[in-house]
Design a protein around this motif. Structure first.
Motif, short mmCIF file in Angstrom:
data_model
loop_
_atom_site.label_atom_id
_atom_site.label_comp_id
_atom_site.label_asym_id
_atom_site.label_seq_id
_atom_site.Cartn_x
_atom_site.Cartn_y
_atom_site.Cartn_z
N CYS A 169 0.82 -1.21 0.00
CA CYS A 169 0.00 0.00 0.00
C CYS A 169 0.86 1.26 0.00
CB CYS A 169 -0.94 0.00 1.20
SG CYS A 169 -2.25 -1.24 1.09
N ASN A 227 -6.67 3.52 -4.00
CA ASN A 227 -7.25 3.13 -2.71
C ASN A 227 -8.00 1.81 -2.83
OD1 ASN A 227 -6.25 5.42 -1.51
ND2 ASN A 227 -8.13 6.58 -1.77
N GLY A 228 -8.73 1.63 -3.92
CA GLY A 228 -9.42 0.37 -4.14
C GLY A 228 -8.47 -0.80 -4.25
N CYS A 265 -5.54 -0.90 -2.88
CA CYS A 265 -5.02 -1.12 -1.52
C CYS A 265 -6.02 -1.91 -0.68
CB CYS A 265 -4.70 0.22 -0.86
SG CYS A 265 -3.23 1.02 -1.52
N TYR A 266 -7.32 -1.67 -0.86
CA TYR A 266 -8.33 -2.45 -0.16
C TYR A 266 -8.22 -3.93 -0.55
CZ TYR A 266 -10.65 2.05 0.69
OH TYR A 266 -10.95 3.33 1.05
N ASP A 279 -7.37 -7.15 1.79
CA ASP A 279 -8.26 -8.31 1.83
C ASP A 279 -7.50 -9.60 1.51
OD1 ASP A 279 -10.88 -9.55 2.04
OD2 ASP A 279 -10.71 -9.83 -0.13
N ASN A 330 -9.53 -6.65 8.07
CA ASN A 330 -9.95 -5.83 6.93
C ASN A 330 -10.43 -4.46 7.38
OD1 ASN A 330 -9.40 -7.57 4.81
ND2 ASN A 330 -11.37 -8.59 4.98
N CYS A 350 -8.63 -1.03 6.24
CA CYS A 350 -9.38 -0.07 5.42
C CYS A 350 -9.57 1.26 6.14
CB CYS A 350 -10.72 -0.66 5.01
SG CYS A 350 -10.51 -2.02 3.83
N PRO A 390 -15.01 3.62 -4.26
CA PRO A 390 -14.91 2.34 -3.54
C PRO A 390 -16.23 1.57 -3.47
CG PRO A 390 -13.73 4.03 -2.36
CD PRO A 390 -14.48 4.72 -3.46
N TYR A 433 -16.79 -1.77 -5.51
CA TYR A 433 -17.06 -2.99 -4.75
C TYR A 433 -18.27 -3.72 -5.33
CZ TYR A 433 -18.43 -6.08 -0.98
OH TYR A 433 -18.79 -7.17 -0.25
#
Length: 180
Positions: free
Chosen positions: A25, A67-68, A70-71, A75, A93, A97, A161, A165
């Motif tokens: 990240c 950022n997505g 990195c999410y 995960d 998680n 986040c 995000p 998602y």
């Protein structure tokens, strides 16, 4: 979960996955956030304007995509840690986040405040003698700051995000779901 693995090896694997997530990240964030900061500051110094142009909006979208990603890294690492209970993975998680969103919010606030200060300090060629003019300038700075925060925060934290998602979870997984 393999219950034959000693607890010490699970802890080592957990620390390794946390380090991998942090490194992934941070390195990905630096690749995207640093050029964004440089562009916004140079643009503000040259034009003395904090209004977003097309490049700024594209960079904001790129930050939200980062950022997505990195999410997703967080995960994937939570799946590899070796948690026995799913609740522990969910907590991992959540913490990851929240850290990503917190860093992004601080970054957006800092870059916006700095850009507004640079634009406000730029010489305008007009002497400000009246206090009403000073108040008008303060109101203009607050309005510009609010608009800039809106342009930066809404796409990168609120919209992309959640839309991403839903797309990744439901829309793009239909072939797999139907094949099952």
């Amino acid at each position: 979960s393999n219950f034959g693995v000693p607890t010490s090896r699970r802890w080592v694997n957990g620390f390794r996955q946390v380090a991998f997530a942090a490194f992934g990240c941070l390195s990905l964030g630096l690749l995207v956030y640093a050029p964004t900061v440089q562009y916004v500051f140079q643009r503000t110094q040259v034009f003395a304007d904090v209004g977003g142009d097309a490049v700024t909006r594209i960079l904001g979208l790129l930050v939200s995509i980062t950022n997505g990603v990195c999410y997703v890294i967080v995960d994937r690492c939570s799946q590899s840690v070796g948690f026995v209970i799913k609740g522990h993975r969910d907590i991992f998680n959540l913490i990851g986040c929240v850290i990503i969103v917190g860093v992004n919010t601080v970054y957006n606030l800092a870059i916006t405040c700095s850009a507004v200060q640079i634009a406000a300090a730029a010489p305008t060629g007009v002497q400000r003698l009246e206090s009403s003019q000073v108040e008008l300038d303060r109101m203009r700075v607050r309005e510009t700051l609010g608009d800039s925060l809106w342009e930066v925060l809404v796409p990168s934290v609120l919209v992309v995000p959640y839309v991403g998602y839903v797309l990744l979870t439901y829309v793009f997984s239909w072939p797999t779901l139907l094949a099952y």
